[in-house]
Design a protein around this motif. Sequence first.
Motif, PDB file in Angstrom:
ATOM      1  N   THR A  21       0.816  -1.215   0.000  1.00  0.00           N
ATOM      2  CA  THR A  21       0.000   0.000   0.000  1.00  0.00           C
ATOM      3  C   THR A  21       0.847   1.261   0.000  1.00  0.00           C
ATOM      4  OG1 THR A  21      -1.727  -1.198   1.161  1.00  0.00           O
ATOM      5  CG2 THR A  21      -1.823   1.192   1.268  1.00  0.00           C
ATOM      6  N   GLY A  71     -10.656  -3.361  -0.462  1.00  0.00           N
ATOM      7  CA  GLY A  71      -9.397  -3.998  -0.089  1.00  0.00           C
ATOM      8  C   GLY A  71      -9.691  -5.182   0.814  1.00  0.00           C
ATOM      9  N   ALA A  72      -8.662  -5.975   1.088  1.00  0.00           N
ATOM     10  CA  ALA A  72      -8.864  -7.120   1.978  1.00  0.00           C
ATOM     11  C   ALA A  72      -9.181  -6.660   3.394  1.00  0.00           C
ATOM     12  CB  ALA A  72      -7.635  -8.023   1.977  1.00  0.00           C
ATOM     13  N   TYR A 115      -3.014  -6.071  10.613  1.00  0.00           N
ATOM     14  CA  TYR A 115      -4.249  -5.937   9.823  1.00  0.00           C
ATOM     15  C   TYR A 115      -5.483  -6.285  10.644  1.00  0.00           C
ATOM     16  CZ  TYR A 115      -1.270  -5.697   5.672  1.00  0.00           C
ATOM     17  OH  TYR A 115      -0.331  -5.335   4.741  1.00  0.00           O
ATOM     18  N   VAL A 162      -5.708 -16.474   9.709  1.00  0.00           N
ATOM     19  CA  VAL A 162      -4.871 -15.792   8.719  1.00  0.00           C
ATOM     20  C   VAL A 162      -4.124 -16.849   7.916  1.00  0.00           C
ATOM     21  CG1 VAL A 162      -3.058 -14.075   8.355  1.00  0.00           C
ATOM     22  CG2 VAL A 162      -4.673 -13.805  10.258  1.00  0.00           C
ATOM     23  N   ALA A 191      -3.003 -12.021   0.794  1.00  0.00           N
ATOM     24  CA  ALA A 191      -1.819 -12.118  -0.068  1.00  0.00           C
ATOM     25  C   ALA A 191      -1.545 -13.560  -0.519  1.00  0.00           C
ATOM     26  CB  ALA A 191      -0.613 -11.554   0.668  1.00  0.00           C
ATOM     27  N   SER A 213      -6.995  -9.506  -1.335  1.00  0.00           N
ATOM     28  CA  SER A 213      -6.663  -8.183  -1.868  1.00  0.00           C
ATOM     29  C   SER A 213      -6.872  -8.181  -3.370  1.00  0.00           C
ATOM     30  CB  SER A 213      -5.187  -7.856  -1.612  1.00  0.00           C
ATOM     31  OG  SER A 213      -4.994  -7.495  -0.287  1.00  0.00           O
ATOM     32  N   LYS A 216      -3.064  -6.718  -5.088  1.00  0.00           N
ATOM     33  CA  LYS A 216      -1.799  -7.456  -5.049  1.00  0.00           C
ATOM     34  C   LYS A 216      -1.679  -8.277  -6.340  1.00  0.00           C
ATOM     35  CE  LYS A 216      -1.530  -7.177  -0.037  1.00  0.00           C
ATOM     36  NZ  LYS A 216      -1.852  -7.831   1.246  1.00  0.00           N
ATOM     37  N   SER A 224      -8.931  -2.138  -3.976  1.00  0.00           N
ATOM     38  CA  SER A 224     -10.016  -3.098  -4.219  1.00  0.00           C
ATOM     39  C   SER A 224      -9.695  -4.428  -3.558  1.00  0.00           C
ATOM     40  CB  SER A 224     -10.246  -3.309  -5.726  1.00  0.00           C
ATOM     41  OG  SER A 224      -9.195  -4.073  -6.301  1.00  0.00           O
TER      42      SER A 224
HETATM   43  C1  LIG Z   1      -2.145  -6.978   2.368  1.00  0.00           C
HETATM   44  C2  LIG Z   1      -2.802  -7.657   3.509  1.00  0.00           C
HETATM   45  C3  LIG Z   1      -4.003  -7.180   4.041  1.00  0.00           C
HETATM   46  C4  LIG Z   1      -4.641  -5.898   3.553  1.00  0.00           C
HETATM   47  O1  LIG Z   1      -5.024  -5.941   2.224  1.00  0.00           O
HETATM   48  P1  LIG Z   1      -5.575  -4.619   1.503  1.00  0.00           P
HETATM   49  O2  LIG Z   1      -6.127  -5.147   0.224  1.00  0.00           O
HETATM   50  O3  LIG Z   1      -4.407  -3.720   1.330  1.00  0.00           O
HETATM   51  O4  LIG Z   1      -6.610  -4.023   2.376  1.00  0.00           O
HETATM   52  C5  LIG Z   1      -4.593  -7.877   5.056  1.00  0.00           C
HETATM   53  N1  LIG Z   1      -4.034  -8.999   5.553  1.00  0.00           N
HETATM   54  C6  LIG Z   1      -2.864  -9.489   5.091  1.00  0.00           C
HETATM   55  C7  LIG Z   1      -2.301 -10.744   5.684  1.00  0.00           C
HETATM   56  C8  LIG Z   1      -2.198  -8.828   4.043  1.00  0.00           C
HETATM   57  O5  LIG Z   1      -1.048  -9.315   3.575  1.00  0.00           O
END
Ligand SMILES: *Cc1c(COP(=O)(O)O)cnc(C)c1O
Length: 397
Positions: A21, A71-72, A115, A162, A191, A213, A216, A224
């Motif tokens: 980001t 986003g994620a 996160y 996760v 990711a 995400s 990515k 997004s």
């Molecule tokens: C990148 C990431 C996020 C956040 O993703 P965004 O699309 O940037 O909101 C959340 N959790 C993990 C493990 C990530 O690597």
Amino acid sequence: MATIYESIGVPTIINAKGPSTRVSGGILPAEVAAAMHDASQHCVDMAALQGRASEIIAEITGAEAGLVTAGAAAGLLLGTAACVTGLDPGKMNRLPMTRGMKNRVIVPRSHRNFYDHAVRAVGVELVEVGIADRFSGAGVRDTEAWEIDDAIDEATAAILYVAQPFALPPLPAVVQVAHRRGVPVIVDAAAQLPPVDNLRRFTTEGADLVAFSGGKAITGPQASGILCGRRDLIAAAALQNLDLDVHYDQWDPPPSLIDKSKLVGLPQHGIGRSCKVGKEEVVGLLTALRLFVDGGMEARQVECRALADELYQGLRGLAGASAAPLADCSRPGIPGVSLAPSTMEAGELICRLQAGSPPVYADPSRAHEGMVRFDTMCLRPGDPAIIVRGAKAALAE
Ligand SMILES: *Cc1c(COP(=O)(O)O)cnc(C)c1O
């Protein structure tokens, strides 16, 4: 031709970090940028657009339904809110006050990360379970599924998991105990792409909601993402994300997204209203997702191998450092190059590269091991030569 960034006086950078980001994600494929431009020239009913997005995401992920998110992290917030409120508009209106609601989310302690603020933002308490005793060197265990079972009580809204190749306990074991107790499992798979198969994997393993995400490896718009999963939970997430300044009678959401007959009324603006997503992001994400599953990822891996080769050939001869190729850098199948300086700390080299012209942003995750890594995922043709020039200057300073 001057870039838009030049015209406003902001330097462009060489992104050898990967799609993070703070370095603005990656480079949009031309087809995605064109689709976003096209989307921007018309208006649509956002519920209708998200309804169609739900069908497309369902087809590609194997989940019942899906939502394009900002986003994620936005997906984690919306998904958590959905698990807390269900389809109850009164509860939706009260968030982030969760008194009297299911307001605890269980997480294996080793899965805690920055996160998860997006989960806590809903007003829930994260309950950490287990100990990653692998870290001690003597211990062999991480959190075990029975410990999650043991922690579940009447206030448990969800389990947060996760996804990582090394994550423990295995997701199917977590799903088994959670479902036996009627608790949904939210997977942060932000990711975990590539491999492309992972779009379906966590759903197949029983996850109730999965967040990816879009900015990515999918190479969709930077802001997004995808939330996919159970139809009722996606409906609850959508209700807390959409603008609902509308009378119940005059609102006709697509059944692929929201079954209106299940609602006693419409909630007000939900907790997810602040992570709204625009039509351009929805269309951009859907376009990128289609490209990604139709061979785009494999094509990018081939391009990245050529970029990594060129970079390695340029870095290997430099005085004051030793270079080594990396088969997998920020992602499986996305190669890179590592550079270990012998005349300065790796952290110093990273600072010098960032201070160069143009600035080169490298991956600092192995700096403590004396290595600067260059990822190829977000590089453009010509970038390897610029990195080599920057590294040479930085090492000679
Ligand atoms: C990148 C990431 C996020 C956040 O993703 P965004 O699309 O940037 O909101 C959340 N959790 C993990 C493990 C990530 O690597």
